[in-house]
Design a protein around this motif. Structure first.
Motif, short mmCIF file in Angstrom:
data_model
loop_
_atom_site.label_atom_id
_atom_site.label_comp_id
_atom_site.label_asym_id
_atom_site.label_seq_id
_atom_site.Cartn_x
_atom_site.Cartn_y
_atom_site.Cartn_z
N VAL A 1 5.11 -15.00 3.89
CA VAL A 1 4.74 -14.93 1.86
C VAL A 1 3.66 -14.24 1.31
CG1 VAL A 1 5.27 -15.99 -0.45
CG2 VAL A 1 6.94 -17.39 1.64
N PRO A 2 2.64 -14.43 2.49
CA PRO A 2 2.11 -12.88 1.45
C PRO A 2 1.52 -12.50 1.88
CG PRO A 2 0.67 -15.66 2.31
CD PRO A 2 2.38 -15.33 2.41
N GLY A 3 2.43 -11.99 3.23
CA GLY A 3 2.33 -10.56 4.01
C GLY A 3 3.69 -10.03 3.00
N LEU A 4 4.66 -10.12 2.53
CA LEU A 4 6.02 -9.80 1.55
C LEU A 4 5.50 -9.63 0.61
CD1 LEU A 4 8.87 -8.75 2.01
CD2 LEU A 4 9.86 -11.28 1.35
N THR A 5 4.58 -10.13 -0.24
CA THR A 5 4.48 -10.07 -2.25
C THR A 5 3.27 -8.92 -1.18
OG1 THR A 5 4.04 -12.65 -1.89
CG2 THR A 5 3.09 -11.26 -3.84
N LEU A 6 2.15 -9.21 -0.81
CA LEU A 6 1.51 -7.90 -0.67
C LEU A 6 2.29 -6.59 -0.27
CD1 LEU A 6 -0.98 -6.72 -1.01
CD2 LEU A 6 -1.09 -7.05 1.76
N MET A 7 3.69 -6.69 0.39
CA MET A 7 3.91 -5.58 0.44
C MET A 7 4.98 -5.04 -0.86
SD MET A 7 6.45 -4.52 3.39
CE MET A 7 7.57 -6.14 3.29
N CYS A 8 5.68 -5.83 -1.88
CA CYS A 8 6.56 -6.10 -2.64
C CYS A 8 5.06 -4.99 -2.90
CB CYS A 8 6.97 -6.84 -2.58
SG CYS A 8 8.38 -7.08 -1.81
N VAL A 9 4.20 -6.33 -4.25
CA VAL A 9 3.18 -5.18 -5.03
C VAL A 9 3.10 -3.68 -4.78
CG1 VAL A 9 1.15 -5.71 -6.29
CG2 VAL A 9 2.14 -7.53 -6.01
N ALA A 10 3.04 -3.15 -2.99
CA ALA A 10 2.28 -2.47 -3.09
C ALA A 10 3.89 -0.94 -3.65
CB ALA A 10 1.92 -2.10 -1.85
N VAL B 1 5.58 -1.95 -5.91
CA VAL B 1 6.34 -1.56 -7.42
C VAL B 1 5.12 -0.59 -7.76
CG1 VAL B 1 5.91 -3.25 -9.33
CG2 VAL B 1 6.48 -3.96 -7.33
N ALA B 2 3.88 -0.51 -7.29
CA ALA B 2 2.72 0.34 -8.11
C ALA B 2 3.15 1.09 -7.51
CB ALA B 2 1.38 -0.56 -7.11
N VAL B 3 3.24 1.81 -6.07
CA VAL B 3 4.18 3.66 -5.86
C VAL B 3 5.20 3.51 -7.11
CG1 VAL B 3 5.27 4.98 -4.68
CG2 VAL B 3 2.89 3.17 -3.79
N GLY B 4 5.81 2.83 -7.14
CA GLY B 4 7.40 3.44 -7.50
C GLY B 4 6.43 3.79 -9.31
N GLY B 5 6.21 2.51 -9.88
CA GLY B 5 5.88 2.17 -10.99
C GLY B 5 4.86 4.33 -10.98
N GLY B 6 3.93 4.73 -10.20
CA GLY B 6 3.53 5.22 -10.49
C GLY B 6 4.22 6.47 -10.78
N ILE B 7 5.51 6.66 -9.41
CA ILE B 7 5.82 8.23 -10.21
C ILE B 7 6.74 7.63 -10.77
CG2 ILE B 7 8.51 9.08 -8.11
CD1 ILE B 7 6.79 7.81 -5.49
N GLY B 8 7.33 7.17 -11.20
CA GLY B 8 7.97 6.93 -12.62
C GLY B 8 7.36 6.95 -14.08
N LEU B 9 5.51 6.79 -14.20
CA LEU B 9 5.26 6.84 -14.85
C LEU B 9 5.09 9.13 -15.31
CD1 LEU B 9 2.37 4.43 -15.05
CD2 LEU B 9 4.70 4.67 -16.94
N GLY B 10 4.13 9.58 -13.79
CA GLY B 10 3.47 10.49 -13.67
C GLY B 10 4.99 12.17 -13.69
N TRP B 11 6.31 11.34 -13.29
CA TRP B 11 6.98 12.03 -12.67
C TRP B 11 8.25 13.17 -14.17
CZ3 TRP B 11 8.38 15.71 -8.87
CH2 TRP B 11 9.20 16.63 -8.88
N PRO B 12 8.04 12.40 -14.75
CA PRO B 12 8.73 12.79 -16.27
C PRO B 12 7.34 13.89 -16.85
CG PRO B 12 9.42 9.93 -16.50
CD PRO B 12 8.45 10.59 -15.30
N HIS B 13 6.83 13.89 -16.81
CA HIS B 13 5.33 14.19 -18.43
C HIS B 13 4.87 15.17 -16.50
CE1 HIS B 13 5.00 11.09 -20.46
NE2 HIS B 13 4.40 10.21 -19.62
#
Length: 112
Positions: A8-17, A19-31
Protein backbone atom coordinates in the motif's frame (compact mmCIF):
# COMPACT_ATOMS: atom_id res chain seq x y z
CA UNK A 1 10.70 5.18 1.31
CA UNK A 2 11.61 2.42 -1.10
CA UNK A 3 9.00 1.34 -3.61
CA UNK A 4 7.94 -2.25 -3.10
CA UNK A 5 5.48 -3.64 -5.63
CA UNK A 6 2.21 -4.79 -4.14
CA UNK A 7 2.40 -2.78 -0.93
CA UNK A 8 0.00 0.00 0.00
CA UNK A 9 2.75 2.57 0.74
CA UNK A 10 4.48 1.74 -2.56
CA UNK A 11 1.27 2.07 -4.53
CA UNK A 12 0.39 5.30 -2.70
CA UNK A 13 3.80 6.78 -3.49
CA UNK A 14 3.45 5.86 -7.15
CA UNK A 15 -0.07 7.37 -7.33
CA UNK A 16 1.07 10.61 -5.69
CA UNK A 17 3.96 10.89 -8.16
CA UNK A 18 1.67 10.30 -11.15
CA UNK A 19 -0.85 12.88 -9.89
CA UNK A 20 1.98 15.40 -9.45
CA UNK A 21 3.26 14.81 -12.98
CA UNK A 22 -0.24 15.06 -14.45
CA UNK A 23 -0.99 18.19 -12.44
CA UNK A 24 2.22 19.85 -13.59
CA UNK A 25 1.48 19.10 -17.22
CA UNK A 26 -2.12 20.23 -16.80
CA UNK A 27 -1.04 23.51 -15.22
CA UNK A 28 1.73 24.25 -17.70
CA UNK A 29 0.42 23.10 -21.07
CA UNK A 30 -2.45 25.61 -21.55
CA UNK A 31 -0.16 28.53 -20.73
CA UNK A 32 2.49 27.27 -23.11
CA UNK A 33 -0.05 26.92 -25.92
CA UNK A 34 -1.41 30.41 -25.29
CA UNK A 35 2.11 31.83 -25.34
CA UNK A 36 2.91 30.11 -28.66
CA UNK A 37 -0.19 31.49 -30.34
CA UNK A 38 0.32 34.97 -28.83
CA UNK A 39 3.94 35.25 -29.96
CA UNK A 40 3.27 34.02 -33.51
CA UNK A 41 3.18 36.73 -36.19
CA UNK A 42 -0.28 37.77 -37.36
CA UNK A 43 -0.15 35.89 -40.65
CA UNK A 44 1.09 32.68 -39.04
CA UNK A 45 -1.20 32.19 -36.03
CA UNK A 46 -3.13 29.41 -37.81
CA UNK A 47 0.11 27.65 -38.71
CA UNK A 48 1.38 27.98 -35.13
CA UNK A 49 -1.81 26.56 -33.66
CA UNK A 50 -1.79 23.56 -36.00
CA UNK A 51 1.88 22.86 -35.36
CA UNK A 52 1.25 22.35 -31.63
CA UNK A 53 -0.16 18.85 -32.14
CA UNK A 54 2.71 17.93 -34.46
CA UNK A 55 5.28 19.02 -31.91
CA UNK A 56 3.45 17.12 -29.16
CA UNK A 57 3.37 13.90 -31.19
CA UNK A 58 7.04 14.30 -32.15
CA UNK A 59 8.02 14.83 -28.50
CA UNK A 60 6.05 11.75 -27.47
CA UNK A 61 7.82 9.64 -30.10
CA UNK A 62 11.25 10.93 -29.09
CA UNK A 63 10.47 10.36 -25.40
CA UNK A 64 9.35 6.78 -26.03
CA UNK A 65 12.45 6.06 -28.11
CA UNK A 66 14.73 7.54 -25.44
CA UNK A 67 12.98 5.54 -22.71
CA UNK A 68 13.49 2.36 -24.75
CA UNK A 69 17.15 3.11 -25.28
CA UNK A 70 17.78 3.87 -21.61
CA UNK A 71 15.83 0.79 -20.47
CA UNK A 72 17.75 -1.50 -22.80
CA UNK A 73 21.11 -0.02 -21.83
CA UNK A 74 20.19 -0.30 -18.13
CA UNK A 75 19.60 -4.04 -18.32
CA UNK A 76 15.96 -4.55 -19.22
CA UNK A 77 16.83 -7.41 -21.56
CA UNK A 78 20.21 -8.38 -20.10
CA UNK A 79 19.98 -9.61 -17.25
CA UNK A 80 16.23 -9.34 -17.86
CA UNK A 81 13.56 -10.64 -15.53
CA UNK A 82 12.55 -8.80 -12.38
CA UNK A 83 16.08 -7.57 -11.62
CA UNK A 84 16.47 -6.13 -15.12
CA UNK A 85 13.07 -4.42 -14.99
CA UNK A 86 13.83 -2.88 -11.59
CA UNK A 87 17.20 -1.63 -12.74
CA UNK A 88 15.78 -0.26 -15.99
CA UNK A 89 12.92 1.50 -14.17
CA UNK A 90 15.38 3.23 -11.85
CA UNK A 91 17.55 4.45 -14.73
CA UNK A 92 14.61 5.60 -16.87
CA UNK A 93 13.27 7.61 -13.92
CA UNK A 94 16.70 9.10 -13.22
CA UNK A 95 17.35 10.10 -16.83
CA UNK A 96 13.90 11.60 -17.28
CA UNK A 97 14.22 13.54 -14.01
CA UNK A 98 17.16 15.46 -15.47
CA UNK A 99 15.06 17.25 -18.14
CA UNK A 100 12.73 19.08 -15.71
CA UNK A 101 15.70 20.10 -13.60
CA UNK A 102 17.47 21.58 -16.62
CA UNK A 103 14.24 23.26 -17.76
CA UNK A 104 13.90 24.87 -14.33
CA UNK A 105 17.42 26.27 -14.55
CA UNK A 106 16.77 27.63 -18.04
CA UNK A 107 13.39 29.10 -17.05
CA UNK A 108 14.97 31.04 -14.21
CA UNK A 109 17.40 32.69 -16.61
CA UNK A 110 14.98 33.44 -19.43
CA UNK A 111 12.45 36.23 -18.95
CA UNK A 112 9.78 36.97 -21.55
Amino acid sequence: MQYRPGTVPGLTLMCVALVAVGGGIGLGWPHLLTQVITIAPDGQKDLASTSITTVQLYATAIGAALAGIVANLAGFSDPGGLAGAQQAALWVFAVFAIAPLLATLVARRVRL
